[in-house]
Scaffold this active site. Structure first.
Site, PDB file in Angstrom:
ATOM      1  N   GLU A  35     -15.386   3.488  -3.573  1.00 18.54           N
ATOM      2  CA  GLU A  35     -14.814   2.628  -4.620  1.00 18.54           C
ATOM      3  C   GLU A  35     -15.092   1.147  -4.359  1.00 18.54           C
ATOM      4  O   GLU A  35     -15.445   0.748  -3.241  1.00 18.54           O
ATOM      5  CB  GLU A  35     -13.299   2.859  -4.722  1.00 18.54           C
ATOM      6  N   LYS A 169      -0.033   4.468   1.910  1.00 19.24           N
ATOM      7  CA  LYS A 169       0.816   3.485   2.599  1.00 19.24           C
ATOM      8  C   LYS A 169       2.246   3.664   2.182  1.00 19.24           C
ATOM      9  O   LYS A 169       2.528   4.045   1.045  1.00 19.24           O
ATOM     10  CB  LYS A 169       0.388   2.082   2.193  1.00 19.24           C
TER      11      LYS A 169
END
Ligand code: PSU
Ligand code: MN
Length: 310
Positions: A35, A169
């Site tokens: 990405e 995260k």
């Protein structure tokens, strides 16, 4: 008329393939998508560009071909040249692009850094089934009020691409993220782990759906899913190597401070994730950056092995 011919292949007329990727498709070689939001919004210059180029090298060393994905001048790109990667890493105002943003950017011939969701879309148009990144988006903390749920999860539910990441995260609500993935039928596979890794740490307190031990085992599961006609992708969670992992208490404290600050400042929508990532970097004095880079390398290795096996 929505397709054009490149060599023996029909591809969407809005999509450009790099020379390397075009050749890999023609020769039916394994390809790994990467990405560009991680380049334009996830890391500072020049580490972002150095990392992006090194990730491509790692994928080549492991027998696959890298396809860094982005949008330049209104063209969907599967495979960026090193000059284009450098441009994505330096330019200041490149839009962060998820599924909803693609038509506007294309119609206006703009540039865009692709998130997990939009990278999956473009990878899938090019016939690429494996994608390596750092962390995926998910259900944000407080989503029961804000409804902030990353479009990455929806994309995993509908697009046939496997995403190799280091978990998510804890800026996210990991428990709710797993519930959402279950509802949407997205398998969460832990590479040599029973536990969902949490990006900087190898543990999160949450289990994965299945522990898988080899790239071949992962490839077999993916092939089976797609042979069965089950739509959507899979999340492959690959823990950060021990030597680069961070102290869990420290990370928890840093993330809690960052989340509080975002709330006070009224940060919302697509700005939330980049804000929190930048804040964590600021508070940890850049020490988290080295971990971030290393876990991406680790994911690139595994993704290449899966692509080769597939
Ligand atoms: N999480 C990270 N690093 C990142 C991102 C997420 O640890 O760079 C980026 C990815 O591109 C991901 C996107 O797809 O943020 C998710 O943004 P949002 O939460 O706005 O959907
Ligand atoms: Mn969001």
């Amino acid at each position: 008329h929505n397709f054009k011919k490149i060599g023996g292949n029909k591809v969407n007329r809005y999509l450009d393939l790099s020379e390397e990727v075009r050749k890999a498709i023609e020769d039916q070689r394994p390809i790994v998508a990467l990405e560009s939001t991680i380049i334009s919004h996830g890391m500072p210059y020049p580490q972002n560009v150095e990392t992006a180029l090194k990730v491509e090298e790692i994928i080549r060393e492991h027998g696959a071909v890298p396809a860094t994905i982005g949008i330049i001048g209104g063209r969907l790109k599967a495979g960026l040249t090193s000059e284009e990667i450098d441009y994505m890493g330096r330019a200041k105002n490149i839009a962060k692009v998820s599924r909803r943003d693609i038509p506007y950017l294309i119609a206006h011939k703009r540039d865009g850094a692709t998130t997990v969701a939009s990278t999956m879309i473009i990878a899938s148009m090019a016939g690429i089934r494996v994608f390596a990144t750092g962390g995926v988006g998910g259900v944000h903390r407080g989503a029961e009020k804000t409804m902030d749920i990353s479009a990455d999860l929806e994309e995993l539910a509908m697009t046939e691409v496997a995403v190799v990441c280091a978990g998510a995260k804890s800026i996210l609500d990991l428990g709710l993220t797993l519930e959402y993935l279950e509802t949407k039928g997205v398998p969460v596979l832990g590479y040599q782990t029973e536990e969902l890794p949490a990006f900087y740490t190898r543990k999160s307190g949450f289990g994965v759906d299945y522990k898988v031990d080899t790239p071949k085992e992962i490839a077999d599961i993916l092939r089976t899913k797609w042979d069965l006609g089950l739509k959507g992708g899979a999340l492959i969670a690959n823990p950060i190597p021990e030597e680069y992992s961070k102290d869990a208490d420290l990370i928890t404290r840093v993330i809690e401070d960052a989340v509080k600050e975002a709330e006070v400042l009224g940060i919302k929508g697509k700005d939330t994730t980049p804000f929190l990532l930048a804040k964590i970097k600021e508070i940890t004095g850049g020490e988290s950056l080295e971990s971030n880079i290393q876990l991406v390398y680790n994911n690139a290795r595994l993704a290449a092995e899966i692509a080769v096996s597939l």
